[in-house]
Design a protein around this motif. Sequence first.
Motif, PDB file in Angstrom:
ATOM      1  N   GLN A   6       0.813  -1.218   0.000  1.00  0.00           N
ATOM      2  CA  GLN A   6       0.000   0.000   0.000  1.00  0.00           C
ATOM      3  C   GLN A   6       0.850   1.272   0.000  1.00  0.00           C
ATOM      4  O   GLN A   6       0.302   2.380   0.009  1.00  0.00           O
ATOM      5  CB  GLN A   6      -0.927   0.010   1.213  1.00  0.00           C
ATOM      6  N   SER A   7       2.165   1.139  -0.025  1.00  0.00           N
ATOM      7  CA  SER A   7       3.037   2.315  -0.010  1.00  0.00           C
ATOM      8  C   SER A   7       2.838   3.146  -1.266  1.00  0.00           C
ATOM      9  O   SER A   7       2.676   2.608  -2.370  1.00  0.00           O
ATOM     10  CB  SER A   7       4.501   1.891   0.088  1.00  0.00           C
ATOM     11  N   THR A   8       2.862   4.449  -1.097  1.00  0.00           N
ATOM     12  CA  THR A   8       2.640   5.361  -2.208  1.00  0.00           C
ATOM     13  C   THR A   8       3.762   6.381  -2.303  1.00  0.00           C
ATOM     14  O   THR A   8       4.534   6.567  -1.368  1.00  0.00           O
ATOM     15  CB  THR A   8       1.300   6.112  -2.067  1.00  0.00           C
ATOM     16  N   MET A  10       4.075  10.476  -3.253  1.00  0.00           N
ATOM     17  CA  MET A  10       3.311  11.685  -3.520  1.00  0.00           C
ATOM     18  C   MET A  10       3.925  12.402  -4.715  1.00  0.00           C
ATOM     19  O   MET A  10       5.104  12.770  -4.692  1.00  0.00           O
ATOM     20  CB  MET A  10       3.263  12.610  -2.311  1.00  0.00           C
ATOM     21  N   LEU A  11       3.141  12.573  -5.758  1.00  0.00           N
ATOM     22  CA  LEU A  11       3.613  13.254  -6.958  1.00  0.00           C
ATOM     23  C   LEU A  11       3.671  14.755  -6.721  1.00  0.00           C
ATOM     24  O   LEU A  11       3.189  15.263  -5.702  1.00  0.00           O
ATOM     25  CB  LEU A  11       2.694  12.910  -8.131  1.00  0.00           C
ATOM     26  N   ASN A  12       4.227  15.468  -7.678  1.00  0.00           N
ATOM     27  CA  ASN A  12       4.469  16.906  -7.477  1.00  0.00           C
ATOM     28  C   ASN A  12       3.195  17.743  -7.432  1.00  0.00           C
ATOM     29  O   ASN A  12       3.262  18.932  -7.122  1.00  0.00           O
ATOM     30  CB  ASN A  12       5.449  17.446  -8.529  1.00  0.00           C
ATOM     31  N   ASN A  13       2.049  17.136  -7.729  1.00  0.00           N
ATOM     32  CA  ASN A  13       0.789  17.873  -7.614  1.00  0.00           C
ATOM     33  C   ASN A  13      -0.056  17.373  -6.443  1.00  0.00           C
ATOM     34  O   ASN A  13      -1.237  17.709  -6.335  1.00  0.00           O
ATOM     35  CB  ASN A  13      -0.012  17.778  -8.912  1.00  0.00           C
ATOM     36  N   GLY A  14       0.543  16.547  -5.562  1.00  0.00           N
ATOM     37  CA  GLY A  14      -0.158  16.067  -4.383  1.00  0.00           C
ATOM     38  C   GLY A  14      -0.914  14.772  -4.558  1.00  0.00           C
ATOM     39  O   GLY A  14      -1.442  14.234  -3.586  1.00  0.00           O
ATOM     40  N   VAL A  15      -0.980  14.246  -5.774  1.00  0.00           N
ATOM     41  CA  VAL A  15      -1.640  12.962  -6.020  1.00  0.00           C
ATOM     42  C   VAL A  15      -0.715  11.837  -5.564  1.00  0.00           C
ATOM     43  O   VAL A  15       0.504  11.883  -5.786  1.00  0.00           O
ATOM     44  CB  VAL A  15      -1.984  12.814  -7.515  1.00  0.00           C
ATOM     45  N   GLU A  16      -1.279  10.819  -4.913  1.00  0.00           N
ATOM     46  CA  GLU A  16      -0.481   9.686  -4.453  1.00  0.00           C
ATOM     47  C   GLU A  16      -0.626   8.516  -5.418  1.00  0.00           C
ATOM     48  O   GLU A  16      -1.733   8.157  -5.810  1.00  0.00           O
ATOM     49  CB  GLU A  16      -0.913   9.268  -3.045  1.00  0.00           C
ATOM     50  N   ILE A  17       0.501   7.933  -5.790  1.00  0.00           N
ATOM     51  CA  ILE A  17       0.541   6.791  -6.704  1.00  0.00           C
ATOM     52  C   ILE A  17       1.166   5.605  -5.977  1.00  0.00           C
ATOM     53  O   ILE A  17       2.195   5.759  -5.321  1.00  0.00           O
ATOM     54  CB  ILE A  17       1.343   7.141  -7.985  1.00  0.00           C
ATOM     55  N   PRO A  18       0.556   4.428  -6.037  1.00  0.00           N
ATOM     56  CA  PRO A  18       1.182   3.260  -5.413  1.00  0.00           C
ATOM     57  C   PRO A  18       2.552   2.972  -6.027  1.00  0.00           C
ATOM     58  O   PRO A  18       2.735   3.046  -7.248  1.00  0.00           O
ATOM     59  CB  PRO A  18       0.185   2.134  -5.710  1.00  0.00           C
ATOM     60  N   ARG A  19       3.511   2.622  -5.167  1.00  0.00           N
ATOM     61  CA  ARG A  19       4.879   2.385  -5.628  1.00  0.00           C
ATOM     62  C   ARG A  19       4.988   1.167  -6.532  1.00  0.00           C
ATOM     63  O   ARG A  19       5.887   1.098  -7.372  1.00  0.00           O
ATOM     64  CB  ARG A  19       5.808   2.171  -4.434  1.00  0.00           C
ATOM     65  N   TYR A  45      -2.684  -5.415  -5.165  1.00  0.00           N
ATOM     66  CA  TYR A  45      -2.266  -4.315  -6.028  1.00  0.00           C
ATOM     67  C   TYR A  45      -3.405  -3.298  -6.138  1.00  0.00           C
ATOM     68  O   TYR A  45      -4.580  -3.657  -6.192  1.00  0.00           O
ATOM     69  CB  TYR A  45      -1.967  -4.803  -7.444  1.00  0.00           C
ATOM     70  N   ARG A  46      -3.030  -2.039  -6.248  1.00  0.00           N
ATOM     71  CA  ARG A  46      -4.015  -0.985  -6.469  1.00  0.00           C
ATOM     72  C   ARG A  46      -3.540  -0.010  -7.546  1.00  0.00           C
ATOM     73  O   ARG A  46      -3.947   1.143  -7.570  1.00  0.00           O
ATOM     74  CB  ARG A  46      -4.294  -0.226  -5.160  1.00  0.00           C
ATOM     75  N   HIS A  47      -2.718  -0.516  -8.460  1.00  0.00           N
ATOM     76  CA  HIS A  47      -2.125   0.316  -9.510  1.00  0.00           C
ATOM     77  C   HIS A  47      -2.015  -0.542 -10.770  1.00  0.00           C
ATOM     78  O   HIS A  47      -1.341  -1.572 -10.770  1.00  0.00           O
ATOM     79  CB  HIS A  47      -0.747   0.790  -9.029  1.00  0.00           C
TER      80      HIS A  47
END
Length: 275
Positions: A6-8, A10-19, A45-47
Motif C-alpha cells: 500500500q506504499s505510495t 506523492m507526486l508533485n501535484n499532491g496525487v499519491e501513486i502506489p509504488r 495491487y491498487r495500480h
Amino acid sequence: MELNLQSTVMLNNGVEIPRLGLGVYLAARGEETRQAVRSALVAGYRHIDTARVYANERDVGAAVRESGLPREDVFITTKLWNSDQGYDSALKACERSLKELGLEYVDLYLIHWPVPGRRLDSWRALETLLRDGRCRAIGVSNFMEHHLDELLARAQVVPAVNQVEQHPFLYQPSLLRHCADKGIAVEAYSPLTKGLRLTDPRVVEVARRHGRSAAQVLIRWCLQHDMIVIPKSTHAARIRENATVHDFALSPEDMRQLDGLNEDLYTGWDPREVP
C-alpha cells in the motif's frame, strides 16, 4: 526504507501513486488481461498500467469494475500513442481511452514517446485534460534529459512522472538525478528485463543470499532506488510473487553489485537518439 504493497509516492501535484503496480504490456485482449488484473487486485495491487497501443484498455476497465473496489481505490494509468499526438488529436485520443476503460477520468495520462515536432502540442493537450479533470496527473514516458529540458522550457505544468525502462542492466543515474532535481517521479517499466537477464548468475547469487527469486531482487532494486515499478505478468502466482518484495531489503553491497551490471540494455525502445 519500510515499504508495503500500500506504499505510495506523492507526486508533485499532491496525487499519491502506489509504488508497485501491474503492467499489462503485451497482455492479450480479453480474458488474459482481465484475469491478470483480477489476480493483481486480489493480491492487493491498487495500480494498473495500460496504454491505447496495448489494445486492452477495455479489459482493464472491465476487470476493475468486476472487482467491486471503489474507483478511487485503484490507480489507473494509460498513455497517448504516437499516431494520436498533436493538440486536437490528443484530446480526442484521451476521450477514446476513457470510453474504452469505461471511466470518467484516469489517474495518470502519459505521452508514450517523445515524437519530434508533436510532443509539445501533445503536452498542451494534456495540460488541458488535467484542468478539465479528465486525468488527475499527467506525465511522459521514454523522455531523456534533453526531451525533458525542451518540455520544461515551455510547459505550464511540470510532468508528474517519467516512465522509462530501468533495471540494473539499464541503470541511468544521471536521468534519475535529473528527474529528481525537477520534481519528476521515475517509474520503471520492464524491470524484469523481459526475462532476458533473470538467469544472470550475479543476480541469481544476490537472490540466493536472500532466499528470493531473481525477479523479486530486480523489483526490490527499483524500489530502493526510489522508483515506482510496474512489473508485468499474466500468471497469478508470479503476480503474487512480484508483490512479495516488502519483507526483505538489499544491503548497500547488494545495491553496489547490482548497480555495476549496467550494459545499456534496452529490451524495447531506445529513446536516446530521438531529437
